[in-house]
Design a protein around this motif. Structure first.
Motif, PDB file in Angstrom:
ATOM      1  N   ARG A  22     -37.434  86.048  55.441  1.00  0.00           N
ATOM      2  CA  ARG A  22     -36.602  86.833  56.363  1.00  0.00           C
ATOM      3  C   ARG A  22     -36.922  88.317  56.289  1.00  0.00           C
ATOM      4  O   ARG A  22     -36.247  89.135  56.900  1.00  0.00           O
ATOM      5  CB  ARG A  22     -35.130  86.613  56.044  1.00  0.00           C
ATOM      6  N   GLY A  23     -37.901  88.687  55.482  1.00  0.00           N
ATOM      7  CA  GLY A  23     -38.327  90.085  55.410  1.00  0.00           C
ATOM      8  C   GLY A  23     -37.661  90.893  54.318  1.00  0.00           C
ATOM      9  O   GLY A  23     -37.822  92.111  54.262  1.00  0.00           O
ATOM     10  N   MET A  24     -36.920  90.243  53.452  1.00  0.00           N
ATOM     11  CA  MET A  24     -36.264  90.958  52.357  1.00  0.00           C
ATOM     12  C   MET A  24     -37.226  91.065  51.171  1.00  0.00           C
ATOM     13  O   MET A  24     -38.124  90.250  51.020  1.00  0.00           O
ATOM     14  CB  MET A  24     -34.979  90.230  51.948  1.00  0.00           C
ATOM     15  N   GLN A  25     -37.018  92.080  50.365  1.00  0.00           N
ATOM     16  CA  GLN A  25     -37.834  92.284  49.171  1.00  0.00           C
ATOM     17  C   GLN A  25     -36.959  92.033  47.948  1.00  0.00           C
ATOM     18  O   GLN A  25     -35.949  92.712  47.745  1.00  0.00           O
ATOM     19  CB  GLN A  25     -38.368  93.719  49.131  1.00  0.00           C
ATOM     20  N   VAL A  26     -37.340  91.049  47.146  1.00  0.00           N
ATOM     21  CA  VAL A  26     -36.598  90.751  45.920  1.00  0.00           C
ATOM     22  C   VAL A  26     -37.011  91.774  44.876  1.00  0.00           C
ATOM     23  O   VAL A  26     -38.194  91.935  44.579  1.00  0.00           O
ATOM     24  CB  VAL A  26     -36.878  89.315  45.441  1.00  0.00           C
ATOM     25  N   ILE A  27     -36.016  92.472  44.319  1.00  0.00           N
ATOM     26  CA  ILE A  27     -36.337  93.502  43.323  1.00  0.00           C
ATOM     27  C   ILE A  27     -35.893  93.113  41.918  1.00  0.00           C
ATOM     28  O   ILE A  27     -36.361  93.701  40.950  1.00  0.00           O
ATOM     29  CB  ILE A  27     -35.766  94.885  43.717  1.00  0.00           C
ATOM     30  N   GLU A  28     -35.027  92.108  41.826  1.00  0.00           N
ATOM     31  CA  GLU A  28     -34.610  91.667  40.491  1.00  0.00           C
ATOM     32  C   GLU A  28     -34.024  90.265  40.594  1.00  0.00           C
ATOM     33  O   GLU A  28     -33.409  89.909  41.594  1.00  0.00           O
ATOM     34  CB  GLU A  28     -33.570  92.638  39.919  1.00  0.00           C
ATOM     35  N   ARG A  29     -34.239  89.487  39.529  1.00  0.00           N
ATOM     36  CA  ARG A  29     -33.669  88.141  39.451  1.00  0.00           C
ATOM     37  C   ARG A  29     -32.978  87.969  38.109  1.00  0.00           C
ATOM     38  O   ARG A  29     -33.433  88.469  37.091  1.00  0.00           O
ATOM     39  CB  ARG A  29     -34.770  87.091  39.591  1.00  0.00           C
ATOM     40  N   ASN A  30     -31.866  87.267  38.144  1.00  0.00           N
ATOM     41  CA  ASN A  30     -31.119  86.928  36.932  1.00  0.00           C
ATOM     42  C   ASN A  30     -30.804  88.156  36.081  1.00  0.00           C
ATOM     43  O   ASN A  30     -30.983  88.136  34.864  1.00  0.00           O
ATOM     44  CB  ASN A  30     -31.855  85.868  36.119  1.00  0.00           C
ATOM     45  N   TRP A  31     -30.331  89.224  36.746  1.00  0.00           N
ATOM     46  CA  TRP A  31     -29.948  90.440  36.026  1.00  0.00           C
ATOM     47  C   TRP A  31     -28.646  90.169  35.276  1.00  0.00           C
ATOM     48  O   TRP A  31     -27.685  89.640  35.839  1.00  0.00           O
ATOM     49  CB  TRP A  31     -29.765  91.595  37.007  1.00  0.00           C
ATOM     50  N   ALA A  42     -31.832  92.208  46.062  1.00  0.00           N
ATOM     51  CA  ALA A  42     -32.906  92.356  47.051  1.00  0.00           C
ATOM     52  C   ALA A  42     -32.664  93.596  47.910  1.00  0.00           C
ATOM     53  O   ALA A  42     -31.574  94.168  47.916  1.00  0.00           O
ATOM     54  CB  ALA A  42     -32.971  91.105  47.932  1.00  0.00           C
ATOM     55  N   ARG A  43     -33.707  93.993  48.618  1.00  0.00           N
ATOM     56  CA  ARG A  43     -33.610  95.075  49.603  1.00  0.00           C
ATOM     57  C   ARG A  43     -33.786  94.448  50.986  1.00  0.00           C
ATOM     58  O   ARG A  43     -34.669  93.640  51.199  1.00  0.00           O
ATOM     59  CB  ARG A  43     -34.717  96.111  49.400  1.00  0.00           C
ATOM     60  N   ASP A  44     -32.904  94.852  51.890  1.00  0.00           N
ATOM     61  CA  ASP A  44     -32.997  94.441  53.281  1.00  0.00           C
ATOM     62  C   ASP A  44     -32.924  95.722  54.099  1.00  0.00           C
ATOM     63  O   ASP A  44     -31.846  96.246  54.354  1.00  0.00           O
ATOM     64  CB  ASP A  44     -31.859  93.489  53.634  1.00  0.00           C
ATOM     65  N   GLY A  45     -34.094  96.270  54.409  1.00  0.00           N
ATOM     66  CA  GLY A  45     -34.129  97.589  55.030  1.00  0.00           C
ATOM     67  C   GLY A  45     -33.657  98.607  54.022  1.00  0.00           C
ATOM     68  O   GLY A  45     -34.180  98.706  52.920  1.00  0.00           O
ATOM     69  N   HIS A  46     -32.595  99.347  54.364  1.00  0.00           N
ATOM     70  CA  HIS A  46     -32.033 100.351  53.454  1.00  0.00           C
ATOM     71  C   HIS A  46     -30.888  99.786  52.605  1.00  0.00           C
ATOM     72  O   HIS A  46     -30.328 100.498  51.776  1.00  0.00           O
ATOM     73  CB  HIS A  46     -31.535 101.566  54.238  1.00  0.00           C
ATOM     74  N   ASP A  47     -30.529  98.525  52.836  1.00  0.00           N
ATOM     75  CA  ASP A  47     -29.416  97.914  52.108  1.00  0.00           C
ATOM     76  C   ASP A  47     -29.887  97.311  50.790  1.00  0.00           C
ATOM     77  O   ASP A  47     -30.982  96.750  50.705  1.00  0.00           O
ATOM     78  CB  ASP A  47     -28.768  96.795  52.928  1.00  0.00           C
ATOM     79  N   GLN A  86     -26.460 101.426  36.559  1.00  0.00           N
ATOM     80  CA  GLN A  86     -27.577 101.462  35.611  1.00  0.00           C
ATOM     81  C   GLN A  86     -28.926 101.627  36.292  1.00  0.00           C
ATOM     82  O   GLN A  86     -29.912 101.937  35.653  1.00  0.00           O
ATOM     83  CB  GLN A  86     -27.574 100.222  34.709  1.00  0.00           C
ATOM     84  N   SER A  87     -28.987 101.415  37.584  1.00  0.00           N
ATOM     85  CA  SER A  87     -30.259 101.454  38.299  1.00  0.00           C
ATOM     86  C   SER A  87     -30.656 102.882  38.653  1.00  0.00           C
ATOM     87  O   SER A  87     -29.814 103.710  38.977  1.00  0.00           O
ATOM     88  CB  SER A  87     -30.161 100.637  39.586  1.00  0.00           C
ATOM     89  N   GLU A  88     -31.932 103.122  38.619  1.00  0.00           N
ATOM     90  CA  GLU A  88     -32.452 104.416  39.061  1.00  0.00           C
ATOM     91  C   GLU A  88     -32.912 104.349  40.513  1.00  0.00           C
ATOM     92  O   GLU A  88     -33.345 105.349  41.073  1.00  0.00           O
ATOM     93  CB  GLU A  88     -33.597 104.848  38.148  1.00  0.00           C
ATOM     94  N   ALA A  89     -32.817 103.172  41.120  1.00  0.00           N
ATOM     95  CA  ALA A  89     -33.245 102.992  42.508  1.00  0.00           C
ATOM     96  C   ALA A  89     -32.242 103.644  43.456  1.00  0.00           C
ATOM     97  O   ALA A  89     -31.057 103.785  43.137  1.00  0.00           O
ATOM     98  CB  ALA A  89     -33.353 101.502  42.829  1.00  0.00           C
ATOM     99  N   VAL A  90     -32.724 104.042  44.621  1.00  0.00           N
ATOM    100  CA  VAL A  90     -31.840 104.512  45.675  1.00  0.00           C
ATOM    101  C   VAL A  90     -31.152 103.273  46.229  1.00  0.00           C
ATOM    102  O   VAL A  90     -31.802 102.352  46.708  1.00  0.00           O
ATOM    103  CB  VAL A  90     -32.636 105.245  46.779  1.00  0.00           C
ATOM    104  N   VAL A  91     -29.847 103.242  46.137  1.00  0.00           N
ATOM    105  CA  VAL A  91     -29.107 102.023  46.448  1.00  0.00           C
ATOM    106  C   VAL A  91     -28.857 101.874  47.942  1.00  0.00           C
ATOM    107  O   VAL A  91     -28.983 100.788  48.491  1.00  0.00           O
ATOM    108  CB  VAL A  91     -27.784 101.982  45.655  1.00  0.00           C
ATOM    109  N   GLY A  92     -28.515 102.932  48.646  1.00  0.00           N
ATOM    110  CA  GLY A  92     -28.177 102.808  50.061  1.00  0.00           C
ATOM    111  C   GLY A  92     -26.871 102.061  50.224  1.00  0.00           C
ATOM    112  O   GLY A  92     -25.985 102.128  49.376  1.00  0.00           O
TER     113      GLY A  92
END
Length: 118
Positions: A22-31, A42-47, A86-92
């Motif tokens: 569906r175009g989403m990017q998985v950034i972490e599993r089983n956190w 996952a990231r879905d666009g800016h979400d 805890q994340s350093e990622a831009v969350v949106g």
């Protein structure tokens, strides 16, 4: 218990494939943290999307989505907040999704995706 663990892993693999298709990017599993575990981030666009995966071999004992109780949803919200802190990622924007996987042993799996649980 081993059967349930294998089934859960299979369901998560199928869910990841579905989300990526569906175009989403998985950034972490089983956190994991002291509050519990998030199946997929996952990231879905800016979400930033926090995904709960429920897998069953049949709907004989209820649809997988029925296992997502109000208490489970509240816990997922708390886990999402903990992940963001805890994340350093831009969350949106944050979104909570659920993926149900019906994975019969001798038949193709059926995957359903609910976006934006409330």
């Amino acid at each position: 218990m081993a059967h349930n663990t294998e089934l859960g892993r299979r369901g998560e693999e199928l869910a990841v494939g579905h989300l990526v298709a569906r175009g989403m990017q998985v950034i972490e599993r089983n956190w994991r943290c002291r509050l519990g575990e998030i199946d997929i981030v996952a990231r879905d666009g800016h979400d930033t999307v926090f995904v709960e995966v429920k897998t069953r071999t049949s709907a004989d004992f209820g649809h997988p989505f029925e296992a997502i109780t109000p208490m489970k949803l509240a816990r997922l919200r708390r886990l999402a907040i903990a992940w963001c802190e805890q994340s350093e990622a831009v969350v949106g924007r944050i979104r909570l999704d659920a993926v149900a996987v019906l994975a019969p042993v001798e038949a193709p799996a059926l995957i359903e995706h609910l976006e934006g649980l409330s």
